[in-house]
Design a protein around this motif. Structure first.
Motif, PDB file in Angstrom:
ATOM      1  N   ALA A   1      30.388 -30.129  27.955  1.00 25.03           N
ATOM      2  CA  ALA A   1      30.705 -31.285  27.110  1.00 25.03           C
ATOM      3  C   ALA A   1      30.400 -32.587  27.843  1.00 25.03           C
ATOM      4  CB  ALA A   1      32.182 -31.246  26.715  1.00 25.03           C
ATOM      5  N   TYR A   2      30.760 -32.637  29.120  1.00 25.86           N
ATOM      6  CA  TYR A   2      30.562 -33.866  29.892  1.00 25.86           C
ATOM      7  C   TYR A   2      29.080 -34.215  30.002  1.00 25.86           C
ATOM      8  CZ  TYR A   2      30.439 -37.093  33.816  1.00 25.86           C
ATOM      9  OH  TYR A   2      30.198 -38.183  34.605  1.00 25.86           O
TER      10      TYR A   2
ATOM     11  N   PHE B   1      35.697 -41.267  20.805  1.00 27.17           N
ATOM     12  CA  PHE B   1      34.573 -42.091  20.352  1.00 27.17           C
ATOM     13  C   PHE B   1      35.154 -43.415  19.838  1.00 27.17           C
ATOM     14  CE2 PHE B   1      33.348 -37.641  19.702  1.00 27.17           C
ATOM     15  CZ  PHE B   1      32.277 -37.585  20.573  1.00 27.17           C
TER      16      PHE B   1
ATOM     17  N   ALA C   1      34.103 -27.618  29.322  1.00 29.68           N
ATOM     18  CA  ALA C   1      34.358 -28.999  29.763  1.00 29.68           C
ATOM     19  C   ALA C   1      33.132 -29.579  30.472  1.00 29.68           C
ATOM     20  CB  ALA C   1      35.572 -29.030  30.685  1.00 29.68           C
ATOM     21  N   VAL C   2      32.520 -28.783  31.343  1.00 31.04           N
ATOM     22  CA  VAL C   2      31.346 -29.269  32.092  1.00 31.04           C
ATOM     23  C   VAL C   2      30.178 -29.498  31.134  1.00 31.04           C
ATOM     24  CG1 VAL C   2      29.650 -28.637  33.861  1.00 31.04           C
ATOM     25  CG2 VAL C   2      32.087 -28.189  34.247  1.00 31.04           C
TER      26      VAL C   2
ATOM     27  N   LEU D   1      27.284 -34.628  26.338  1.00 33.41           N
ATOM     28  CA  LEU D   1      27.538 -35.888  25.622  1.00 33.41           C
ATOM     29  C   LEU D   1      26.827 -37.062  26.298  1.00 33.41           C
ATOM     30  CD1 LEU D   1      31.293 -35.458  24.664  1.00 33.41           C
ATOM     31  CD2 LEU D   1      29.359 -35.629  23.110  1.00 33.41           C
TER      32      LEU D   1
ATOM     33  N   GLU E   1      26.448 -46.536  27.044  1.00 31.86           N
ATOM     34  CA  GLU E   1      25.335 -46.485  26.090  1.00 31.86           C
ATOM     35  C   GLU E   1      25.753 -46.947  24.705  1.00 31.86           C
ATOM     36  OE1 GLU E   1      25.922 -44.140  28.222  1.00 31.86           O
ATOM     37  OE2 GLU E   1      24.088 -43.285  29.064  1.00 31.86           O
ATOM     38  N   THR E   2      26.987 -46.602  24.328  1.00 31.22           N
ATOM     39  CA  THR E   2      27.399 -46.897  22.957  1.00 31.22           C
ATOM     40  C   THR E   2      27.883 -48.329  22.763  1.00 31.22           C
ATOM     41  OG1 THR E   2      29.543 -45.932  23.476  1.00 31.22           O
ATOM     42  CG2 THR E   2      28.015 -44.544  22.268  1.00 31.22           C
ATOM     43  N   THR E   3      28.269 -49.002  23.845  1.00 30.56           N
ATOM     44  CA  THR E   3      28.861 -50.328  23.649  1.00 30.56           C
ATOM     45  C   THR E   3      28.053 -51.477  24.240  1.00 30.56           C
ATOM     46  OG1 THR E   3      30.233 -49.964  25.594  1.00 30.56           O
ATOM     47  CG2 THR E   3      31.247 -49.506  23.478  1.00 30.56           C
ATOM     48  N   ALA E   4      27.120 -51.194  25.152  1.00 30.48           N
ATOM     49  CA  ALA E   4      26.356 -52.300  25.739  1.00 30.48           C
ATOM     50  C   ALA E   4      25.249 -52.728  24.778  1.00 30.48           C
ATOM     51  CB  ALA E   4      25.750 -51.864  27.062  1.00 30.48           C
ATOM     52  N   SER E   5      24.873 -53.994  24.844  1.00 26.39           N
ATOM     53  CA  SER E   5      23.801 -54.473  23.968  1.00 26.39           C
ATOM     54  C   SER E   5      22.460 -54.017  24.520  1.00 26.39           C
ATOM     55  CB  SER E   5      23.862 -55.990  23.862  1.00 26.39           C
ATOM     56  OG  SER E   5      22.906 -56.572  24.692  1.00 26.39           O
ATOM     57  N   THR E   6      21.446 -54.175  23.719  1.00 22.16           N
ATOM     58  CA  THR E   6      20.113 -53.737  24.152  1.00 22.16           C
ATOM     59  C   THR E   6      19.601 -54.588  25.303  1.00 22.16           C
ATOM     60  OG1 THR E   6      19.315 -55.115  22.359  1.00 22.16           O
ATOM     61  CG2 THR E   6      19.372 -52.738  21.956  1.00 22.16           C
ATOM     62  N   ALA E   7      20.192 -55.799  25.466  1.00 23.97           N
ATOM     63  CA  ALA E   7      19.749 -56.685  26.531  1.00 23.97           C
ATOM     64  C   ALA E   7      20.300 -56.287  27.900  1.00 23.97           C
ATOM     65  CB  ALA E   7      20.185 -58.112  26.208  1.00 23.97           C
TER      66      ALA E   7
ATOM     67  N   ASN F   1      37.307 -33.904  28.489  1.00 28.91           N
ATOM     68  CA  ASN F   1      36.304 -32.848  28.357  1.00 28.91           C
ATOM     69  C   ASN F   1      36.879 -31.479  28.015  1.00 28.91           C
ATOM     70  OD1 ASN F   1      33.804 -34.383  29.020  1.00 28.91           O
ATOM     71  ND2 ASN F   1      34.989 -34.812  30.870  1.00 28.91           N
ATOM     72  N   VAL F   2      38.108 -31.228  28.445  1.00 25.34           N
ATOM     73  CA  VAL F   2      38.739 -29.943  28.117  1.00 25.34           C
ATOM     74  C   VAL F   2      39.136 -29.896  26.628  1.00 25.34           C
ATOM     75  CG1 VAL F   2      40.895 -28.654  28.519  1.00 25.34           C
ATOM     76  CG2 VAL F   2      39.464 -29.281  30.441  1.00 25.34           C
TER      77      VAL F   2
ATOM     78  N   PHE G   1      26.146 -40.474  24.383  1.00 23.23           N
ATOM     79  CA  PHE G   1      27.500 -40.784  23.904  1.00 23.23           C
ATOM     80  C   PHE G   1      28.386 -41.391  24.984  1.00 23.23           C
ATOM     81  CE2 PHE G   1      26.975 -38.140  20.023  1.00 23.23           C
ATOM     82  CZ  PHE G   1      27.478 -39.072  19.132  1.00 23.23           C
TER      83      PHE G   1
ATOM     84  N   GLN H   1      26.727 -60.561  21.905  1.00 19.70           N
ATOM     85  CA  GLN H   1      25.704 -59.607  22.340  1.00 19.70           C
ATOM     86  C   GLN H   1      26.250 -58.189  22.353  1.00 19.70           C
ATOM     87  OE1 GLN H   1      24.157 -60.565  26.183  1.00 19.70           O
ATOM     88  NE2 GLN H   1      22.282 -61.335  25.283  1.00 19.70           N
ATOM     89  N   SER H   2      27.559 -58.095  22.572  1.00 21.76           N
ATOM     90  CA  SER H   2      28.174 -56.773  22.724  1.00 21.76           C
ATOM     91  C   SER H   2      28.094 -56.000  21.419  1.00 21.76           C
ATOM     92  CB  SER H   2      29.632 -56.963  23.133  1.00 21.76           C
ATOM     93  OG  SER H   2      30.252 -55.713  23.197  1.00 21.76           O
ATOM     94  N   ARG H   3      27.709 -54.739  21.532  1.00 22.78           N
ATOM     95  CA  ARG H   3      27.612 -53.917  20.327  1.00 22.78           C
ATOM     96  C   ARG H   3      28.976 -53.330  19.976  1.00 22.78           C
ATOM     97  NH1 ARG H   3      23.072 -49.598  20.937  1.00 22.78           N
ATOM     98  NH2 ARG H   3      23.360 -49.901  23.160  1.00 22.78           N
ATOM     99  N   GLY H   4      29.055 -52.787  18.814  1.00 23.15           N
ATOM    100  CA  GLY H   4      30.298 -52.116  18.416  1.00 23.15           C
ATOM    101  C   GLY H   4      31.204 -53.031  17.627  1.00 23.15           C
TER     102      GLY H   4
ATOM    103  N   TRP I   1      39.208 -37.354  33.128  1.00 25.87           N
ATOM    104  CA  TRP I   1      38.014 -36.510  32.977  1.00 25.87           C
ATOM    105  C   TRP I   1      38.409 -35.169  32.366  1.00 25.87           C
ATOM    106  CZ3 TRP I   1      35.821 -31.878  33.901  1.00 25.87           C
ATOM    107  CH2 TRP I   1      34.437 -31.785  33.826  1.00 25.87           C
TER     108      TRP I   1
ATOM    109  N   TRP J   1      37.464 -30.161  24.064  1.00 23.87           N
ATOM    110  CA  TRP J   1      36.529 -29.385  23.228  1.00 23.87           C
ATOM    111  C   TRP J   1      36.892 -27.908  23.221  1.00 23.87           C
ATOM    112  CZ3 TRP J   1      33.861 -32.446  20.243  1.00 23.87           C
ATOM    113  CH2 TRP J   1      33.625 -33.738  20.676  1.00 23.87           C
TER     114      TRP J   1
END
Lengths: 396, 42
Positions: free
Chosen positions: B18-19, A288, B15-16, B22, B31-37, A213-214, B27, A95-98, A209, A216
């Motif tokens: 970007a956090y 990413f 930084a703020v 994203l 959101e990017t790794t969990a399934s739609t279920a 974020n820094v 991002f 089920q896991s994406r990626g 954190w 960028w």
């Protein structure tokens, strides 16, 4: 003599060939082809063994009839299936994406962890401490590099506000990234024993954190600096002269001519651009996860080029699991980061305590004219020629 | 020195942005790794 050498070489090559041919295939008849005690002991001893007898022995799911009720699972037994899972050859649905979701077992993790906790920490730490030690020694021997001539009291604008902004955007973010990176790498070994797990956990989360974020700001600063200074950092013939006399850093009263950037500054510039770009790319790969794999392709290109073979490393792995891609990205990120940190420590030294008048260039942008004449004489000539031309034009 | 301090403020600002930026565009790791279920919010 030469004849004896050639005979010796031929004997060695023949011996090597014979050894390669004589490489015995272990007798596994007692275990029916399964691994033997010798295999297990060799693996536990971290010896490299040819494991194709297990890796390739994963059955054939399509070989049997699976449509019958209570029928077989096809041509794949349970041990075949477990071996397929072990070597990431099984057709896994999840089920896991990626891309990493369907890799249940990969064995790059221990190699990564061992390297991360061992050589990376040790040699990286020594590199930074060694750099600081050498700079301290240099300071004790040479002292602060003073302005030799008499100060004029006049200043020349060396860097405009936008240039200084870009420099400090990159510099400020790099210092934060370096500190948080070191905290992430060394924290487990050195800070947990001091602060305890709970306190370090908080520190690690905050550090992560900031680092994520820094990054960028660093990439924006790096891009700005590249476009603003690239043309003035193209090497020229004056750089050879500068290098020949050690930039005048080693001896009082020696001032080789230089344009806006001397050879030493060009080394810093290109180090920052090339290493900073490499760190940024591997950092994006880590930011990413699994989206930007690049090591398998890079290794394949290097193999084609013959570079690892030239150094006796054999073929680099050109097929990597998504997790292994991340492991290599992290190690590369840290190794290049250590090298750039060492270079930047030297840059900070010479731009502050190491040289009188150097900080002003990035402080308020105005440098003492005598300082400029001693370190960037050709640039001062250019500035004065431009100024004279502008004055002549104004008079006309 | 003002430019230096301005750049340091920009580091924090970026930084703020970007956090939150994203996360707003999806991002985040969840959101990017969990399934739609998987239900990520309430």
């Amino acid at each position: 003599m030469i004849r004896a050498f050639i005979v010796g070489l031929v004997i060695c090559l023949l011996a090597l060939g014979a050894r390669a041919q004589d490489d015995p295939v272990p007798d596994r008849s007692a275990t029916g082809g399964a691994q033997t005690l010798a295999d297990i002991l060799a693996r536990q001893d971290a010896q490299k063994i040819d494991d194709r007898f297990r890796r390739d022995n994963i059955g054939d799911p399509a070989a049997g009839d699976t449509t019958q009720v209570l029928g077989t699972r096809g041509g794949q037994s349970d041990p075949d299936l477990w071996r397929a899972l072990r070597y990431d050859e099984a057709d896994v649905t999840t089920q896991s994406r990626g891309p990493a979701g369907d890799v249940l077992i990969q064995d790059g993790g221990m190699r990564w962890l061992t390297f991360r906790q061992g050589p990376l920490l040790i040699y990286g730490g020594y590199l930074l401490l060694g750099t600081i030690g050498l700079l301290g020694l240099f300071y004790l021997i040479r002292g602060r590099i003073r302005i030799d001539g008499e100060k004029t009291g006049r200043t020349i604008t060396r860097f405009k506000a936008i240039e200084r902004f870009a420099h400090w955007l990159m510099g400020g973010s790099f210092i934060l990234l370096a500190l948080t990176g070191l905290l992430s790498l060394f924290g487990r070994k050195f800070l947990i024993p001091v602060f305890g797990h709970d306190s370090f956990a908080l520190l690690a989360v905050a550090s992560k954190w900031v680092h994520n974020n820094v990054s960028w700001a660093f990439m924006i600063g790096l891009t700005m600096v590249f476009f603003m200074w690239v043309f003035e950092n193209i090497p020229n013939r004056h750089d050879l002269k500068w290098v020949a006399v050690g930039g005048g850093l080693l001896k009082k009263g020696v001032h080789p001519p230089a344009k806006k950037f001397n050879a030493g500054q060009k080394v810093i510039f290109w180090s920052v651009i090339l290493l900073g770009s490499s760190i940024s790319v591997s950092g994006l790969s880590l930011l990413f996860p699994f989206e930007l794999p690049m090591f398998a392709k890079t290794f394949a290109h290097l193999n084609d080029f013959g570079l690892p073979q030239f150094f006796g490393l054999g073929d680099l792995p050109a097929v990597l699991t998504p997790q292994e891609e991340m492991q290599y990205a992290q190690l590369w990120h840290a190794i290049v980061g250590f090298i750039l940190m060492a270079i930047i420590i030297a840059h900070i030294y010479i731009g502050s305590v190491g040289m009188e008048g150097a900080f002003d260039a990035m402080g308020n942008g105005e440098v003492e004219e005598q300082w400029a004449r001693e370190h960037h004489s050709l640039w001062v000539d250019e500035v004065e020629a431009k100024r004279a031309k502008a004055q002549t034009k104004a008079v006309e | 020195m003002k430019t230096m301090l301005l750049a340091f403020c920009a580091v924090i600002g970026i930084a703020v942005i970007a956090y939150f930026g994203l996360h707003a565009v999806g991002f985040g790791a969840a959101e990017t790794t969990a399934s739609t279920a998987v239900r990520l919010s309430d």
